[in-house]
Write a protein that holds these residues in place. Structure first.
Motif, PDB file in Angstrom:
ATOM      1  N   VAL A  54       0.863  -1.194   0.000  1.00 54.17           N
ATOM      2  CA  VAL A  54       0.000   0.000   0.000  1.00 54.17           C
ATOM      3  C   VAL A  54       0.894   1.237   0.000  1.00 54.17           C
ATOM      4  O   VAL A  54       1.871   1.314   0.738  1.00 54.17           O
ATOM      5  CB  VAL A  54      -0.961   0.028   1.205  1.00 54.17           C
ATOM      6  N   ALA A  57      -2.382   5.465   3.146  1.00 52.80           N
ATOM      7  CA  ALA A  57      -3.247   4.975   4.226  1.00 52.80           C
ATOM      8  C   ALA A  57      -4.688   4.870   3.752  1.00 52.80           C
ATOM      9  O   ALA A  57      -5.500   4.187   4.389  1.00 52.80           O
ATOM     10  CB  ALA A  57      -3.148   5.907   5.430  1.00 52.80           C
ATOM     11  N   LEU A  60      -5.827   1.412   3.365  1.00 55.46           N
ATOM     12  CA  LEU A  60      -6.169   0.747   4.625  1.00 55.46           C
ATOM     13  C   LEU A  60      -7.577   1.119   5.074  1.00 55.46           C
ATOM     14  O   LEU A  60      -8.270   0.306   5.690  1.00 55.46           O
ATOM     15  CB  LEU A  60      -5.151   1.106   5.699  1.00 55.46           C
ATOM     16  N   LEU A  63      -9.828  -1.247   3.490  1.00 60.08           N
ATOM     17  CA  LEU A  63      -9.835  -2.544   4.172  1.00 60.08           C
ATOM     18  C   LEU A  63     -10.704  -2.510   5.427  1.00 60.08           C
ATOM     19  O   LEU A  63     -11.290  -3.528   5.802  1.00 60.08           O
ATOM     20  CB  LEU A  63      -8.409  -2.960   4.528  1.00 60.08           C
ATOM     21  N   CYS A  64     -10.793  -1.356   6.058  1.00 58.32           N
ATOM     22  CA  CYS A  64     -11.631  -1.226   7.260  1.00 58.32           C
ATOM     23  C   CYS A  64     -13.095  -1.483   6.955  1.00 58.32           C
ATOM     24  O   CYS A  64     -13.880  -1.826   7.852  1.00 58.32           O
ATOM     25  CB  CYS A  64     -11.481   0.175   7.863  1.00 58.32           C
ATOM     26  N   ALA A  80       4.239  -1.167   3.689  1.00 62.18           N
ATOM     27  CA  ALA A  80       3.614   0.152   3.823  1.00 62.18           C
ATOM     28  C   ALA A  80       4.595   1.232   3.402  1.00 62.18           C
ATOM     29  O   ALA A  80       5.795   1.149   3.672  1.00 62.18           O
ATOM     30  CB  ALA A  80       3.177   0.383   5.266  1.00 62.18           C
ATOM     31  N   THR A  85       1.716   5.139   7.662  1.00 65.38           N
ATOM     32  CA  THR A  85       0.885   4.099   7.055  1.00 65.38           C
ATOM     33  C   THR A  85       1.149   2.758   7.723  1.00 65.38           C
ATOM     34  O   THR A  85       0.223   1.958   7.937  1.00 65.38           O
ATOM     35  CB  THR A  85       1.162   4.013   5.543  1.00 65.38           C
ATOM     36  N   ALA A  89      -1.514   0.296   9.609  1.00 67.07           N
ATOM     37  CA  ALA A  89      -1.662  -1.117   9.264  1.00 67.07           C
ATOM     38  C   ALA A  89      -1.594  -1.989  10.512  1.00 67.07           C
ATOM     39  O   ALA A  89      -2.370  -2.941  10.672  1.00 67.07           O
ATOM     40  CB  ALA A  89      -0.588  -1.520   8.266  1.00 67.07           C
ATOM     41  N   LEU A  92      -4.716  -1.689  12.443  1.00 67.86           N
ATOM     42  CA  LEU A  92      -5.810  -2.399  11.788  1.00 67.86           C
ATOM     43  C   LEU A  92      -5.771  -3.881  12.111  1.00 67.86           C
ATOM     44  O   LEU A  92      -6.811  -4.541  12.165  1.00 67.86           O
ATOM     45  CB  LEU A  92      -5.734  -2.181  10.275  1.00 67.86           C
TER      46      LEU A  92
END
Length: 245
Positions: A54, A57, A60, A63-64, A80, A85, A89, A92
């Motif tokens: 990635v 950010a 990400l 992805l959330c 990252a 970032t 990650a 997360l």
């Protein structure tokens, strides 16, 4: 110092908080927003098994939005682009995160170095790049040159936001920024294309332009380039130090 922030939310609010802590007065005027495609990302993750890369950010945040029950990919290696970032990650839930030096090309070079160090024996069948659009070609160019197979998943799109004229007047004329944070060439172009600035080209004539890189600074027209400062590294921390340099 009054500092213009044109980043998309939620980054704009986070940057504004940092500026206040430094004693500055942020002028927040987001000129872009992210359109996310969590389903596209979920499909790409399901159909691949190698490391994930990635360069923002924002990927990400996509992805959330994937249901927690579908997050077996958390156990995969994630590359990252920079420390911020990488931190996102880890928060997360990724277990193994490798960090680049803050820009896409350097992250690609880190991946190439890791693959070379393993003599390609552990090279992924596909590196999954969770990308946005528009984007620079630096990451993909380095990966392609090294011959590493990559699947590119465009899972978010940054679209332009044009504030109404009253908001432009308040942010650019009434509050008259003394400095502008320039994170990308695209953000500079969006700013200079605002209707009010097209009519009032002198509005930012005395402003300091703090640029993330030489490439970003080169986007500025000559009348602003003479007031530009360039960060020594591509990190927000270094960018903000330009305000007091």
């Amino acid at each position: 110092m009054r500092v213009l922030v044109t980043r998309a939310e939620p980054n704009a609010t986070r940057t504004a908080m940092k500026l206040r802590e430094m004693g500055h007065e942020p002028v927040v005027l987001p000129l872009s927003q992210a359109i996310r495609a969590a389903g596209t990302a979920a499909s790409a993750l399901q159909n691949t098994s190698g490391p994930i890369a990635v360069t923002s950010a924002e990927a990400l945040r996509v992805l959330c939005e994937i249901a927690p029950a579908d997050r077996s990919w958390m156990s995969r290696v994630l590359y990252a682009v920079g420390p911020a970032t990488a931190k996102a990650a880890t928060e997360l839930g990724f277990h193994t995160v490798f960090t680049g030096e803050g820009n896409a090309a350097s992250l690609a070079e880190r991946i190439v170095a890791d693959v070379s160090a393993r003599n390609r024996q552990a090279a992924p069948s596909h590196l999954l790049y969770l990308a946005g659009t528009p984007r620079t070609e630096g990451f993909e160019a380095v990966i392609a040159k090294a011959g590493i197979p990559v699947e590119i998943c465009e899972c978010y799109r940054m679209t332009a936001v044009v504030p109404d004229l009253a908001t432009q007047q308040l942010s650019l004329i009434t509050q008259s920024p003394q400095a502008v944070l320039c994170y990308s060439s695209e953000s500079v172009r969006r700013l200079l294309q605002l209707p009010l600035l097209c009519e009032r080209q002198e509005a930012l004539a005395q402003a300091l332009f703090c640029c993330m890189s030489d490439t970003v600074a080169s986007t500025l027209p000559p009348r602003f380039r003479s007031h530009a400062r360039i960060a020594s590294t591509t990190s927000e921390t270094e960018l903000l130090t330009l305000l007091s340099g």
